[in-house]
Scaffold this active site. Structure first.
Site, mmCIF file in Angstrom:
data_model
loop_
_atom_site.group_PDB
_atom_site.id
_atom_site.type_symbol
_atom_site.label_atom_id
_atom_site.label_comp_id
_atom_site.label_asym_id
_atom_site.label_seq_id
_atom_site.Cartn_x
_atom_site.Cartn_y
_atom_site.Cartn_z
ATOM 1 N N ASP A 19 9.214 -29.080 -8.656
ATOM 2 C CA ASP A 19 8.456 -30.153 -8.007
ATOM 3 C C ASP A 19 8.540 -29.999 -6.487
ATOM 4 O O ASP A 19 9.068 -29.003 -5.980
ATOM 5 C CB ASP A 19 8.956 -31.524 -8.474
ATOM 6 C CG ASP A 19 10.418 -31.794 -8.140
ATOM 7 O OD1 ASP A 19 10.987 -31.096 -7.275
ATOM 8 O OD2 ASP A 19 10.986 -32.719 -8.741
ATOM 9 N N ALA A 20 8.050 -30.985 -5.767
ATOM 10 C CA ALA A 20 8.020 -30.922 -4.302
ATOM 11 C C ALA A 20 9.419 -30.861 -3.691
ATOM 12 O O ALA A 20 9.583 -30.386 -2.566
ATOM 13 C CB ALA A 20 7.257 -32.119 -3.744
#
Length: 146
Positions: A19-20
């Site tokens: 994810d980010a």
């Protein structure tokens, strides 16, 4: 009866799995567990195309849970073990333990599966060759209608 021993499932964490924040996105750990389940079925000699084609018998996941212990990052090697257990004549549970390359537990997950016959979704016995793989559940388990 002892369950059939299978090799552990292994994979590398890819950038697309993260994810980010740079760690594996939570839902992807359940995907890794399902990949390990599919690998175990293949090792048991199950024709995956037929098994997942909804050709009369379906085996949906009726419950899933996961506990995250440590993060995984892009490039990490992952190993997944499965502890299979029969819950009753038509249901079974898989407990997955996920490890990083250093052997640290990074997550523990469980999925429960129910065997149903189409088109009416009637419960049916767990099909071969799965019963030989599954351990019997403790005596408290019964054929309940969950």
């Amino acid at each position: 009866m002892n369950p059939t021993p299978l090799r552990d499932y292994q994979r590398t964490v890819h950038f697309a799995d993260t994810d980010a924040a740079g760690v594996v996105y939570f839902a992807n750990l359940l995907r890794f567990c399902h990949e390990a389940y599919e690998d175990a079925l293949a090792q048991l000699g199950v024709d995956l195309r037929q098994f997942f084609s909804n050709s009369g018998l379906i085996v949906p996941i009726t419950e899933a849970q996961i506990r995250f212990l440590k993060p995984l990052y892009c490039g990490d090697r992952l190993r997944v073990t499965i502890d299979p257990q029969r819950l009753d004549t038509s249901r079974f549970q898989l407990t997955y333990t996920l490890y990083n390359e250093g052997g640290d537990r990074v997550a523990i997950a469980q999925t429960q599966h129910m065997c149903l016959q189409l088109p009416h979704r009637q419960r049916v016995p767990i099909p071969d060759p799965l019963p030989a793989w599954l351990k019997s559940a403790p005596e408290e388990a019964s054929d309940r209608e969950d």
